[in-house]
Design an enzyme around this catalytic site. Structure first.
Site, PDB file in Angstrom:
ATOM      1  N   GLU A 239      -6.822   4.699   7.836  1.00 27.42           N
ATOM      2  CA  GLU A 239      -6.652   6.124   7.511  1.00 27.42           C
ATOM      3  C   GLU A 239      -7.917   6.670   6.849  1.00 27.42           C
ATOM      4  OE1 GLU A 239      -2.971   5.663   5.370  1.00 27.42           O
ATOM      5  OE2 GLU A 239      -1.983   5.153   7.258  1.00 27.42           O
TER       6      GLU A 239
ATOM      7  N   SER B 157       3.287  -2.139  10.375  1.00 27.92           N
ATOM      8  CA  SER B 157       4.740  -2.128  10.548  1.00 27.92           C
ATOM      9  C   SER B 157       5.404  -3.474  10.236  1.00 27.92           C
ATOM     10  CB  SER B 157       5.113  -1.644  11.956  1.00 27.92           C
ATOM     11  OG  SER B 157       4.653  -0.313  12.153  1.00 27.92           O
TER      12      SER B 157
ATOM     13  N   GLY C 201       2.241   2.309  10.667  1.00 27.07           N
ATOM     14  CA  GLY C 201       3.177   3.414  10.493  1.00 27.07           C
ATOM     15  C   GLY C 201       3.872   3.842  11.770  1.00 27.07           C
TER      16      GLY C 201
ATOM     17  N   GLU D  15      -5.405  -5.007  10.681  1.00 22.33           N
ATOM     18  CA  GLU D  15      -4.425  -3.948  10.835  1.00 22.33           C
ATOM     19  C   GLU D  15      -4.704  -3.183  12.121  1.00 22.33           C
ATOM     20  OE1 GLU D  15      -2.493  -2.927   6.807  1.00 22.33           O
ATOM     21  OE2 GLU D  15      -4.082  -1.499   7.215  1.00 22.33           O
TER      22      GLU D  15
ATOM     23  N   GLY E  81       2.667  -1.154   4.326  1.00 23.89           N
ATOM     24  CA  GLY E  81       2.664   0.267   3.994  1.00 23.89           C
ATOM     25  C   GLY E  81       4.078   0.767   3.752  1.00 23.89           C
ATOM     26  N   GLY E  82       4.665   1.378   4.778  1.00 22.20           N
ATOM     27  CA  GLY E  82       5.980   2.019   4.658  1.00 22.20           C
ATOM     28  C   GLY E  82       7.029   1.158   3.974  1.00 22.20           C
TER      29      GLY E  82
ATOM     30  N   HIS F  33      -9.418   1.077   4.949  1.00 18.09           N
ATOM     31  CA  HIS F  33      -8.141   1.283   5.639  1.00 18.09           C
ATOM     32  C   HIS F  33      -8.381   2.248   6.806  1.00 18.09           C
ATOM     33  CE1 HIS F  33      -4.045   2.609   6.430  1.00 18.09           C
ATOM     34  NE2 HIS F  33      -3.634   1.529   5.792  1.00 18.09           N
TER      35      HIS F  33
ATOM     36  N   ASN G  34       0.867  -1.180   0.000  1.00 23.10           N
ATOM     37  CA  ASN G  34       0.000   0.000   0.000  1.00 23.10           C
ATOM     38  C   ASN G  34       0.903   1.229   0.000  1.00 23.10           C
ATOM     39  OD1 ASN G  34      -1.808   2.048   0.480  1.00 23.10           O
ATOM     40  ND2 ASN G  34      -2.204   1.491   2.622  1.00 23.10           N
ATOM     41  N   TRP G  35       1.009   1.840  -1.178  1.00 25.98           N
ATOM     42  CA  TRP G  35       1.927   2.984  -1.297  1.00 25.98           C
ATOM     43  C   TRP G  35       1.380   4.240  -0.639  1.00 25.98           C
ATOM     44  CZ3 TRP G  35       4.006   2.932  -7.100  1.00 25.98           C
ATOM     45  CH2 TRP G  35       4.748   1.756  -7.296  1.00 25.98           C
ATOM     46  N   LYS G  36       0.116   4.219  -0.265  1.00 34.54           N
ATOM     47  CA  LYS G  36      -0.556   5.409   0.288  1.00 34.54           C
ATOM     48  C   LYS G  36      -0.364   6.587  -0.681  1.00 34.54           C
ATOM     49  CE  LYS G  36       0.403   3.579   4.835  1.00 34.54           C
ATOM     50  NZ  LYS G  36       0.133   3.735   6.253  1.00 34.54           N
TER      51      LYS G  36
HETATM   52  C1  PEP Z   1      -0.800   0.152   5.908  1.00 34.45           C
HETATM   53  O1  PEP Z   1      -0.795   1.281   5.464  1.00 34.45           O
HETATM   54  O2  PEP Z   1      -1.717  -0.623   5.568  1.00 34.45           O
HETATM   55  C2  PEP Z   1       0.249  -0.270   6.813  1.00 34.45           C
HETATM   56  C3  PEP Z   1       0.155  -1.433   7.391  1.00 34.45           C
HETATM   57  O3  PEP Z   1       1.270   0.620   7.004  1.00 34.45           O
HETATM   58  P1  PEP Z   1       2.697   0.297   7.688  1.00 34.45           P
HETATM   59  O4  PEP Z   1       3.172  -0.999   7.100  1.00 34.45           O
HETATM   60  O5  PEP Z   1       3.547   1.457   7.334  1.00 34.45           O
HETATM   61  O6  PEP Z   1       2.453   0.176   9.154  1.00 34.45           O
END
Ligand code: PEP
Length: 256
Positions: free
Chosen positions: A97, A212, A173, A167, A233-234, A95, A9-11
């Protein structure tokens, strides 16, 4: 045996140059993704670019969100049929966010999930508790409520294809990861909830962990029996990390 999925997930990150460089690196190591599904979900505006770059490869392009509506006066929205024209099959929905920053409700997530299933596409339905909810002992109550609303709105025949992503909001994040045991407990509870509707679909459904995930913790998470890959994500923006996470998912398949 379920086929694991690693979804990046590049956001709201990337640009034409950075996307091309990242995809080139990911594709160089594609032989390491044997036996799993890998997808990257860029911002919608880059769907066409990423789809072109991935053409003919084992890596798929997905979406981070989509409209529940077919077409018309919905300014700023992107429809499922538009995404499908660029090869998108998987759509991340709900998600945290989007729930927290754009006020998406359980009902809207359910409505979108239904639209995705109706379009013959695959929703990746995100559920997860906040830190406050976990500390209050409400984790299973919260994730069950979020998933139940979705389960009630999609046809049973489509259930096995649906992907769920657990999640925990406090792990997204933040660099704080749920322990494999904490994640497994929730994944098992989510699968049990699906089994109340359809036991066969529950045994086939992929349930991903997100929060994470990185090259170091991925193997231990993916070794758990109800964790079928990750929503990343990151770390999905760093080629080496993402490739290692995919490798960990493929390795867990072999040894699990
Ligand atoms: C996400 O955005 O779905 C996520 C899990 O982010 P991260 O891996 O950065 O925690």
């Amino acid at each position: 045996m379920r086929t694991s999925i690693v979804a990046g997930n590049w956001k709201m990150n990337g640009n034409l140059k950075a996307n091309a460089e990242l995809i080139a690196k990911i594709l160089k190591e594609a032989s390491r993704y044997d036996g799993i599904e890998v997808l990257v979900c860029p911002p919608a505006v880059y769907t066409a670019q990423v789809s072109d770059l991935l053409e003919g490869s084992v890596v798929a392009v997905g979406a981070q969100n989509a409209s529940a509506f077919g077409k018309g006066a919905y300014t700023g929205e992107v429809s499922l049929s538009m995404l499908a024209e660029f090869g998108v099959r998987h759509v991340i929905l709900g998600h945290s966010e989007r729930r927290a920053l754009f006020a998406e409700s359980d009902e809207q997530v359910a409505q979108k999930s239904q639209a995705v299933c109706d379009a013959g596409m695959v929703p990746i339905v995100c559920v997860g508790e906040t830190l406050e909810e976990r500390e209050a002992g409400k984790t299973l109550e919260v994730v069950s409520r979020q998933l139940k609303t979705v389960l009630e709105s999609i046809p049973v025949e489509a259930l096995a294809e649906v992907v769920v992503a657990y999640e925990p909001v406090w792990a997204i994040g933040t660099g704080k990861t749920a322990t494999p045991e904490q994640a497994q407990e929730v994944h098992a509870a989510l699968r049990a909830l699906v089994a109340e509707v359809d036991a066969d679909a529950a045994s086939r459904m992929r349930i991903l962990y997100g929060g994470s995930v990185n090259a170091e913790n991925a193997s231990q998470l993916f070794a758990k029996p109800d964790i079928d890959g990750g929503l990343v994500g990151g770390a999905s923006l760093k080629a080496n990390e993402f490739i290692a996470i995919c490798g960990a998912a493929a390795g867990a398949k072999v040894t699990g």
